[in-house]
Structures are given as structure tokens and as C-alpha cells.
Write a protein that holds these residues in place. Structure first.
Motif, PDB file in Angstrom:
ATOM      1  N   UNK A 170      -9.976   4.517  -7.133  1.00 15.48           N
ATOM      2  CA  UNK A 170      -9.363   3.314  -7.670  1.00 15.48           C
ATOM      3  C   UNK A 170     -10.324   2.156  -7.445  1.00 15.48           C
ATOM      4  N   UNK A 171     -10.915   1.669  -8.532  1.00 16.18           N
ATOM      5  CA  UNK A 171     -11.949   0.647  -8.436  1.00 16.18           C
ATOM      6  C   UNK A 171     -11.400  -0.677  -7.908  1.00 16.18           C
ATOM      7  N   UNK A 172     -10.206  -1.079  -8.342  1.00 11.51           N
ATOM      8  CA  UNK A 172      -9.645  -2.357  -7.911  1.00 11.51           C
ATOM      9  C   UNK A 172      -9.380  -2.386  -6.413  1.00 11.51           C
ATOM     10  N   UNK A 216      -4.184   0.667 -16.532  1.00 11.49           N
ATOM     11  CA  UNK A 216      -5.289  -0.190 -16.112  1.00 11.49           C
ATOM     12  C   UNK A 216      -5.062  -0.794 -14.734  1.00 11.49           C
ATOM     13  N   UNK A 217      -3.818  -0.827 -14.292  1.00 10.80           N
ATOM     14  CA  UNK A 217      -3.495  -1.371 -12.969  1.00 10.80           C
ATOM     15  C   UNK A 217      -3.826  -0.392 -11.853  1.00 10.80           C
ATOM     16  N   UNK A 218      -4.064   0.859 -12.219  1.00  8.33           N
ATOM     17  CA  UNK A 218      -4.420   1.853 -11.218  1.00  8.33           C
ATOM     18  C   UNK A 218      -3.266   2.651 -10.671  1.00  8.33           C
ATOM     19  N   UNK A 219      -2.049   2.462 -11.230  1.00  6.65           N
ATOM     20  CA  UNK A 219      -0.940   3.310 -10.824  1.00  6.65           C
ATOM     21  C   UNK A 219      -1.289   4.760 -11.130  1.00  6.65           C
ATOM     22  N   UNK A 220      -0.603   5.690 -10.494  1.00  5.39           N
ATOM     23  CA  UNK A 220      -1.009   7.086 -10.556  1.00  5.39           C
ATOM     24  C   UNK A 220       0.065   8.007 -11.123  1.00  5.39           C
ATOM     25  N   UNK A 221      -0.372   8.941 -11.957  1.00  3.52           N
ATOM     26  CA  UNK A 221       0.486  10.053 -12.348  1.00  3.52           C
ATOM     27  C   UNK A 221       0.364  11.124 -11.262  1.00  3.52           C
ATOM     28  N   UNK A 222       1.504  11.639 -10.833  1.00  2.00           N
ATOM     29  CA  UNK A 222       1.546  12.716  -9.843  1.00  2.00           C
ATOM     30  C   UNK A 222       2.480  13.795 -10.368  1.00  2.00           C
ATOM     31  N   UNK A 223       2.026  15.040 -10.357  1.00  8.11           N
ATOM     32  CA  UNK A 223       2.926  16.134 -10.718  1.00  8.11           C
ATOM     33  C   UNK A 223       3.047  17.088  -9.539  1.00  8.11           C
ATOM     34  N   UNK A 224       4.206  17.747  -9.453  1.00  8.57           N
ATOM     35  CA  UNK A 224       4.447  18.770  -8.430  1.00  8.57           C
ATOM     36  C   UNK A 224       5.229  19.899  -9.092  1.00  8.57           C
ATOM     37  N   UNK A 225       5.622  20.894  -8.335  1.00 14.80           N
ATOM     38  CA  UNK A 225       6.221  22.090  -8.923  1.00 14.80           C
ATOM     39  C   UNK A 225       7.367  21.799  -9.890  1.00 14.80           C
ATOM     40  N   UNK A 226       8.142  20.785  -9.587  1.00 14.78           N
ATOM     41  CA  UNK A 226       9.388  20.599 -10.339  1.00 14.78           C
ATOM     42  C   UNK A 226       9.458  19.348 -11.206  1.00 14.78           C
ATOM     43  N   UNK A 227       8.395  18.557 -11.248  1.00 16.67           N
ATOM     44  CA  UNK A 227       8.499  17.368 -12.077  1.00 16.67           C
ATOM     45  C   UNK A 227       7.247  16.520 -12.132  1.00 16.67           C
ATOM     46  N   UNK A 228       7.347  15.444 -12.917  1.00 17.84           N
ATOM     47  CA  UNK A 228       6.230  14.515 -13.115  1.00 17.84           C
ATOM     48  C   UNK A 228       6.668  13.117 -12.690  1.00 17.84           C
ATOM     49  N   UNK A 229       5.742  12.379 -12.084  1.00 19.40           N
ATOM     50  CA  UNK A 229       6.095  11.103 -11.474  1.00 19.40           C
ATOM     51  C   UNK A 229       5.035  10.041 -11.732  1.00 19.40           C
ATOM     52  N   UNK A 230       5.479   8.776 -11.645  1.00 19.98           N
ATOM     53  CA  UNK A 230       4.577   7.632 -11.657  1.00 19.98           C
ATOM     54  C   UNK A 230       4.646   6.991 -10.284  1.00 19.98           C
ATOM     55  N   UNK A 235       4.753  -1.265  -5.619  1.00 20.79           N
ATOM     56  CA  UNK A 235       5.999  -1.012  -4.874  1.00 20.79           C
ATOM     57  C   UNK A 235       5.881   0.167  -3.922  1.00 20.79           C
ATOM     58  N   UNK A 236       4.838   0.973  -4.093  1.00 20.18           N
ATOM     59  CA  UNK A 236       4.628   2.187  -3.315  1.00 20.18           C
ATOM     60  C   UNK A 236       5.830   3.134  -3.436  1.00 20.18           C
ATOM     61  N   UNK A 237       6.337   3.225  -4.674  1.00 18.79           N
ATOM     62  CA  UNK A 237       7.479   4.085  -4.969  1.00 18.79           C
ATOM     63  C   UNK A 237       7.129   5.064  -6.079  1.00 18.79           C
TER      64      UNK A 237
END
Length: 301
Positions: A170-172, A216-230, A235-237
Motif C-alpha cells: 500500500x503506497x499511501x 484508489x484509497x487502498x482498501x482491500x478485497x479479502x476472500x476466504x473459504x466461504x465468502x468475499x469481503x471489503x 474503519x478497520x472493518x
């Protein structure tokens, strides 16, 4: 099958001419994407693809890369599982769960760097010619590794991370994010050759797999066995990705500036024969390839 292979060879040969130009990075169609699987990496022109048939404009096959040591060429790059365009599209990072990572020059297909990484699942270029790699489940794996491009196959730093699957810069924030089985971590570069973990978050599930910049803000896509998340850095949520069809075992997920998603979901075991898109929906077939991940060229953001 013959038609598909001919498209690879013909498309790659034609596109090689564009690569020989000083303006190569500008020659890549804006809406292009990377596909990796088996021993190969492909670049596909999205706009010029017809129906479900991909317009393959460039390819690299580790089995034919004579500048790799023989055991890398024939054994360690049999299962390509990540590919990222870096440095303005002039170079590509690749990783293979068979046990290796590499940096390629796109114009001439030369291997600029290679290293052994047990069950490598992701790779990222960091400032200072550093390379981070995620080594997943394997007796010598389960760790985050740091290399210098100037010292091939000699780790500068490692940190234990069970089922390491993703790594992103994350560059920022000037931070490295790494994804493991049930945790997302944030690291800082220290002393120019080491990392220090400064934060960690439990992910909403198990089997963390994909980790990619979401905007562009650097938020992250995260996937795990059962779903996809932002994952929101502000907010660190973790929240469900609005508008994306949630699914199990999503292996790769990205979104370009227009808002279109690119993703892969296994059809057999860990692989698929299709790269899918959402908003708008589309699907391309790769019948002769065990596809693992697909990414917008240059991340698309």
C-alpha cells in the motif's frame, strides 16, 4: 484445442512487434487482463475478444524459459498461481505453488529474478528493489518472505504466517499487507531489509485466500473459504462487497476503474477453465489451461 493454441501463438507473435517499440507500455490495450495457470501466463485484450473466446496477445511459458535453471523450468513453475503487472506494465511478477517466484521483462520475456519459495501463492514488489512472497502450507512454508532483487534465492527476512496466501503493498500507508489462514497483518519496512508487524486483524472466516487492492484509497478485497469481503482501512472493518455475487472459494478478485469485477472460482479441485466478469457480466473460456488467477493488467485502478 488446436484453435485455442493457434490463437496463443498467432496473438503472441503479432503482439511481440508492439513490445519491441520504445512505447511498449502504451501498446498494451487499456482494458487487458492477466491469466495464470499451469506453467503459463497470458495477457488478454478484453475489448477485442469475441464472445467467450479470449484474444490472447502475449504469453510466457516457464517450460520454454531457457534462462531459468532446469529444475525451476521443469519442476518449480508447473502450477502458476499469481501474476501481477508492475513498473508501468514493463515487468511481470509471477509465483508458482510448485515452489518459485520470478520477475519477468515483458518486452523480451527475460527472467530478471527468480527464487525458491515453498508453495508460493503470491508475490509483491516493494520499494528499494525488495520482493515479498507468501509461502503457504508446506513443511518449509507457512511464512512471509522478503528478498532483494540483487540477491536471488537468498531471503533477507521471514516471519511465520500459517497458510500465507496474499501479499500487497500500500503506497499511501507505506505498508505491506499479508493474508494468512485467519488473519490479515500489516507490516512496515525497517532498516531497508526487514519487516516489522505493526497491526493484525482476524478475518471473518477461515482459509484466507485472495488479497488485492480494491480502490484508489487502498482498501482491500479479502476472500476466504466461504465468502468475499471489503476491508476498510479507515474503519478497520470487514463488510460484504456490495453488488458482488458472494461465492465460496473465490481464488482471485479485482475491480477496474470502471467498476467491472474480474474473478475466478474453481470448477475442478483448485482450478477453473473460465475467467468471469461482473458489472457487466462476461466469461472467457480457457479449455486447455488450469486457470488459477486472473488480474486486470496494471491492477486497473
Amino acid at each position: 484445442m488446436t484453435r485455442f493454441l493457434n490463437k496463443i501463438l498467432t496473438g503472441a507473435a503479432c503482439f511481440m512487434t508492439a513490445f519491441m517499440s520504445p512505447a511498449f507500455s502504451q501498446s498494451v490495450p487499456k482494458k487487458s487482463f492477466l491469466v495464470c495457470g499451469d506453467s503459463k501466463v497470458l495477457v488478454v485484450d478484453y475489448a477485442n475478444s469475441k464472445d467467450s473466446i479470449p484474444e490472447i496477445i502475449w504469453s510466457w511459458d516457464a517450460h520454454q524459459a531457457m534462462d531459468l535453471p532446469e529444475h525451476f523450468r521443469s519442476k518449480l513453475f508447473n502450477t502458476m498461481d499469481d501474476c501481477k503487472a508492475v513498473r508501468g506494465g514493463k515487468q511481470l511478477l509471477v509465483s508458482s505453488s510448485s515452489g518459485a517466484i520470478a520477475l519477468l521483462d515483458v518486452k523480451d520475456r527475460k527472467v530478471l529474478f527468480h527464487a525458491s519459495v515453498p508453495n508460493a501463492h503470491s508475490i509483491e514488489l516493494l520499494p528499494g528493489d525488495l520482493v515479498a512472497a507468501a509461502a503457504s502450507v508446506q513443511p518449509a512454508g507457512n511464512k512471509l518472505m522478503l528478498f532483494s532483487l540483487k540477491q536471488p534465492d537468498k531471503p533477507l527476512y521471514t516471519d511465520s504466517l500459517y497458510s500465507a496466501h496474499g501479499v500487497v503493498w500500500n503506497e499511501k500507508r507505506k505498508s505491506v499487507f499479508a493474508l494468512g489462514y485467519d488473519v490479515l497483518r500489516e507490516y512496515k519496512i525497517v532498516s531497508g531489509n526487514s519487516l516489522k508487524m505493526i497491526a493484525k486483524w482476524t478475518i471473518p472466516g477461515i482459509g484466507g485466500h485472495e488479497l488485492q487492492p480494491a480502490n484508489a484509497s487502498g482498501d482491500l478485497f479479502v476472500t476466504e473459504h466461504h465468502g468475499t469481503w471489503l476491508f476498510s482501512l479507515a474503519t478497520q472493518q470487514f463488510t460484504k462487497i456490495k453488488g458482488f455475487p458472494d461465492a465460496e472459494n473465490v481464488k482471485s478478485l479485482g475491480r477496474d476503474a470502471s467498476g467491472q469485477y474480474i474473478y475466478t472460482i474453481p470448477e475442478e479441485s483448485w482450478w477453473t477453465f473460465h475467467v468471469k466478469f461482473h458489472e457487466p457480466a462476461r466469461s472467457f473460456a480457457f479449455p486447455d489451461m488450469h486457470v488459477y488467477k486472473a488480474r486486470w493488467f496494471g491492477n486497473g485502478l
